[in-house]
Design a protein around this motif. Structure first.
Motif, PDB file in Angstrom:
ATOM      1  N   HIS A   1      38.761 -40.988 -48.416  1.00 58.42           N
ATOM      2  CA  HIS A   1      37.744 -40.510 -49.358  1.00 58.42           C
ATOM      3  C   HIS A   1      36.488 -41.348 -49.213  1.00 58.42           C
ATOM      4  N   LYS A   2      35.398 -40.658 -48.907  1.00 55.33           N
ATOM      5  CA  LYS A   2      34.170 -41.370 -48.557  1.00 55.33           C
ATOM      6  C   LYS A   2      33.313 -41.683 -49.790  1.00 55.33           C
ATOM      7  N   VAL A   3      32.409 -42.604 -49.600  1.00 56.62           N
ATOM      8  CA  VAL A   3      31.443 -42.945 -50.649  1.00 56.62           C
ATOM      9  C   VAL A   3      30.087 -42.392 -50.230  1.00 56.62           C
ATOM     10  N   ASP A   4      29.490 -41.582 -51.103  1.00 56.30           N
ATOM     11  CA  ASP A   4      28.174 -41.039 -50.802  1.00 56.30           C
ATOM     12  C   ASP A   4      27.132 -41.944 -51.459  1.00 56.30           C
ATOM     13  N   THR A   5      26.641 -42.906 -50.680  1.00 58.10           N
ATOM     14  CA  THR A   5      25.751 -43.910 -51.273  1.00 58.10           C
ATOM     15  C   THR A   5      24.368 -43.340 -51.579  1.00 58.10           C
ATOM     16  N   ALA A   6      24.051 -42.190 -50.989  1.00 56.60           N
ATOM     17  CA  ALA A   6      22.706 -41.628 -51.198  1.00 56.60           C
ATOM     18  C   ALA A   6      22.665 -40.666 -52.386  1.00 56.60           C
ATOM     19  N   SER A   7      23.829 -40.343 -52.946  1.00 54.97           N
ATOM     20  CA  SER A   7      23.846 -39.317 -53.991  1.00 54.97           C
ATOM     21  C   SER A   7      23.191 -39.825 -55.287  1.00 54.97           C
TER      22      SER A   7
ATOM     23  N   GLN B   1      32.245 -49.831 -53.725  1.00 56.99           N
ATOM     24  CA  GLN B   1      32.723 -48.723 -52.895  1.00 56.99           C
ATOM     25  C   GLN B   1      33.893 -48.031 -53.576  1.00 56.99           C
TER      26      GLN B   1
ATOM     27  N   TRP C   1      32.534 -37.360 -55.823  1.00 54.52           N
ATOM     28  CA  TRP C   1      31.956 -36.019 -56.017  1.00 54.52           C
ATOM     29  C   TRP C   1      32.777 -34.933 -55.354  1.00 54.52           C
ATOM     30  N   GLU C   2      34.013 -35.261 -55.002  1.00 53.30           N
ATOM     31  CA  GLU C   2      34.887 -34.217 -54.457  1.00 53.30           C
ATOM     32  C   GLU C   2      35.199 -33.216 -55.556  1.00 53.30           C
TER      33      GLU C   2
END
Ligand code: TPP
Length: 679
Positions: free
Chosen positions: A85-91, A287, A294-295
């Motif tokens: 599961h990724k982290v969207d740092t730009a969101s 992290q 946001w999944e």
């Protein structure tokens, strides 16, 4: 030293050694090595190199343990979760949006609050999704309003308050909801998880504080947990025996990544190993907070479990009732809980044709003209009945702990909650049948299985006769000065429209109103419930009027209890919530002084003044009326009554023009409540 311990001291046993024992029952003595001193019991002390299989086994075990420990640490640090599961740092998204999504998916229309930076993202996101954010002047009001919404709409009422003092200010209102079995969701801001216990602003252990006040008290750990935690929390609040649930939302799960990243900070240029470790830990913590945030997740309601009585139990009760000559039904607040619509319950009661007393939220379930509805002489009726059916009514102080039943009375009790079902049954009463289940669906099933039943007419006639006699005794005699509360409340009953709702917040004045003013329909009477909390008025009225904009909402206040929420006139005005507050102003905390003075010789602490409360309402932007007797001028009973009705109607007119109104009714003495509860 015992032989066993001397053996253990000097050699690690293999499994085969453990299995074989010396003849005396001790573990086998190891081989003696010359030159090694003997132990005190005379046995040899042995130094022995461990066998190879033992070393290998130990090595494997250690490696396994280390691997397991690493896995646990990785899991705790969220490293495993982050593999997939990724982290969207730009969101720019934030956790408040997820809260609002869940609330909207559960049909929540209002969020009651008093703001604070800890919860700002929730407020802003709710506003964006069309959930009306209603800010009050005290956190308790926000929770009382949410409670009223739950009771009236069947949907979860929600309040959001800031960390620390915001949360602690709600304690009484939450406890009140718990005692009234009212479901609600309280969202509390909180210090960042990382800063808990490190001196953060407004940081206290909130979850333990709410554990005994709520069905559940939970804290959200990461953004990805918001949706599942809230869904579960709402289902928990609403199912079984409903009640409040507290969910703590730490500030770092609510704000966007870039804000949290800036706040978490850490040393800019980490020095040494320690600095680097701290830097790594903080980065990893961040992290983990946002991994998979946001999944897509399902925000819709979970299925609710409502306990129902078994068909055989319904049948058993039907048999008892069909044989009864003098049956009585007592309907309590719990019978008004969803999913059974109030109208269906009302039809069931009418079809059974058994005389009924209605308590708490059940008031108004039968129309004021219904011949089955009884309000007076309950004590006598309970003594004379041969069968009493307690549909959600509890044998607590309201039923004198179960001491009111006649000797031969068969009592059938139905309640969702086992403790309430059997309350005091070990001491003062014994149920003939005790059924754990939803009282409303039980009554509907009972009516279906007893379609040919008709209650003996003589019994009903006898109760109605006693009712008429008691009603006639309530003649209102004018006191030497000011108004008689009975006359005032009779006038209220006269002007109350079919689509109205009464909120009760006070002592004697409200206790008198409970006998005189008749709620016109189901769920048209809101009182605090068994916690007996003064101060519910402003919040209950706010929630009620927002849920039922077409209803005329009256708050019946004592002058004492008015003080808890008078400031909410500001809320009513700002949010355009036109309600009518009728204050029974007897210049004191009369329910208390009524007995304190004769029993203990002083009314100390119980005095108030005939203050101009209506002027406060006007100052806050509402409308105000004073209602008093005509003083020395000629005023017959009839003309006095007309004058009172005229002022009440003028207040109604102002309310219908969109203004919140306060009627400051100055009361004289009445002995109507003599002998009733006074604590
Ligand atoms: C929060 C809270 N504080 C105190 C009480 C104790 N209490 C019960 S009735 C009462 C008097 C209420 O006075 P008022 O609202 O003026 O009504 P009155 O009896 O004068 O009609 C008090 C103080 C309570 N039930 N709840």
């Amino acid at each position: 030293m015992s032989p066993v311990s001397s053996w253990c001291l000097h050699s690690v046993p293999t499994m085969s050694q453990l299995g074989s024992r010396c003849p005396q029952g001790f573990p086998r003595c190891p081989r003696w090595i010359p030159g090694v001193p003997r132990a005190s019991h005379g046995g040899p002390i042995v130094l022995q190199s461990p066998p190879m299989d033992l070393v290998a086994g130990l090595g494997c075990a250690c490696a396994g343990l280390v691997a397991l420990a690493l896995l646990v640490v990785a899991q705790r640090l969220g490293l495993l979760y982050r593999l997939c599961h990724k982290v969207d740092t730009a969101s720019p998204r934030h956790g408040g949006e997820l809260v609002a999504e869940v609330l909207r998916a559960h049909g929540v229309r209002f969020l009651f609050t008093l703001p604070g930076g800890h919860i700002s993202p929730v407020l802003v996101a709710c506003e964006k999704l069309g959930i009306r954010v209603v800010d009050t002047r005290h956190e308790a009001t926000a929770v009382f309003a949410a409670d009223a919404v739950s009771r009236l709409s069947g949907r979860i009422g929600v309040a959001a308050v800031t960390a620390g003092p915001g949360v602690t200010n709600t304690v009484t209102a939450v406890k009140n909801a718990q005692m009234a079995e009212s479901p609600l969701l309280l969202l509390g801001g909180a210090a960042a998880t990382l800063q808990k216990g490190r001196g953060a602003l407004q940081d206290i252990p909130q979850v333990p504080l709410f554990r005994t006040l709520c069905k559940a008290a939970l804290s959200v750990r990461a953004v990805r947990d918001i949706v599942p935690t809230l869904r579960r929390a709402i289902a928990t609040a609403m199912e079984g025996t409903p009640g409040p649930v507290f969910v703590e939302l730490p500030i770092d799960v609510l704000y966007p990544f870039h804000v949290v990243q800036k706040e978490i900070g850490g040393p800019k240029t980490p020095r040494g190993l320690r600095g680097k470790l701290v830097q790594w830990y903080l980065g990893n913590y961040l992290q983990d907070l946002f991994a998979g945030a946001w999944e897509p997740r399902d925000p819709t309601p979970l299925p609710l479990r409502v306990p129902t009585a078994a068909p055989e139990q319904v049948q058993r009760c039907a048999e008892l009732l069909s044989r009864a000559r003098r049956p009585l039904v007592l309907v309590g607040s719990q019978a008004l809980l969803p999913p059974t619509p109030a109208e269906e319950l009302r039809s069931a009661l009418e079809s059974l044709g058994v005389p009924c007393y209605l308590g708490g939220a059940a008031r108004g379930l039968l129309s004021p003209e219904c011949p089955l509805l009884l309000r007076q002489n309950r004590r006598d009726a309970l003594r004379d009945a041969d069968l009493v059916l307690l549909a959600g009514t509890v044998c607590d102080f309201r039923l004198s702990y179960g001491r009111l039943f006649g000797r031969g009375t068969a009592v059938v009790a139905v309640n969702r909650n086992r403790t309430q079902l059997l309350r005091n049954s070990d001491v003062f009463w014994k149920p003939r049948l005790a059924l754990q289940g939803d009282p409303a669906s039980f009554m509907v099933a009972l009516a279906r299985s007893l379609q040919d039943f008709s209650c003996p007419r003589e019994w009903l006639e006898r109760l109605r006769e006693a009712e008429r006699n008691k009603e006639q005794d309530k003649a209102a005699v004018s006191p030497p000065c000011h108004l008689n509360p009975l006359a005032l409340l009779q006038a209220v009953d006269q002007v109350l429209p079919p689509h109205s709702l009464l909120v009760a917040d006070g002592g004697d004045f409200v206790g008198t109103a409970a006998y005189i003013v008749r709620p016109r329909r189901p769920l048209a009477w809101l009182d605090p419930g068994p916690f007996g909390t003064l101060g519910v008025g402003g919040g209950f009225a706010l929630g009620a009027k927002l849920c039922r904009p077409e209803a005329e909402v009256w708050v019946l206040y004592g002058d004492g209890s008015l003080g808890f929420s008078l400031m909410e006139f500001d809320t009513f005005v700002r949010h355009k919530v036109p309600v009518i507050a009728l204050v029974g102003n007897d210049a004191g905390w009369t329910q208390i002084s009524r007995e304190q003075l004769p029993l203990l010789g002083s009314a100390v602490g119980c005095g108030l003044a005939y203050s101009d409360y209506h002027a406060v309402a006007v100052a806050l932007g509402g409308r105000g009326f004073v209602l008093d007797s005509a003083g020395d001028t000629e005023d017959t009973e009839d003309s006095a009554g007309d004058r009172v009705v005229a002022v009440l109607r003028a207040a109604q007119a102002e309310c219908h023009r969109g203004h919140p109104v306060l009627i400051n009714a100055l009361l004289g003495q009445s002995d109507f409540r003599e002998g009733s509860v006074s604590v």
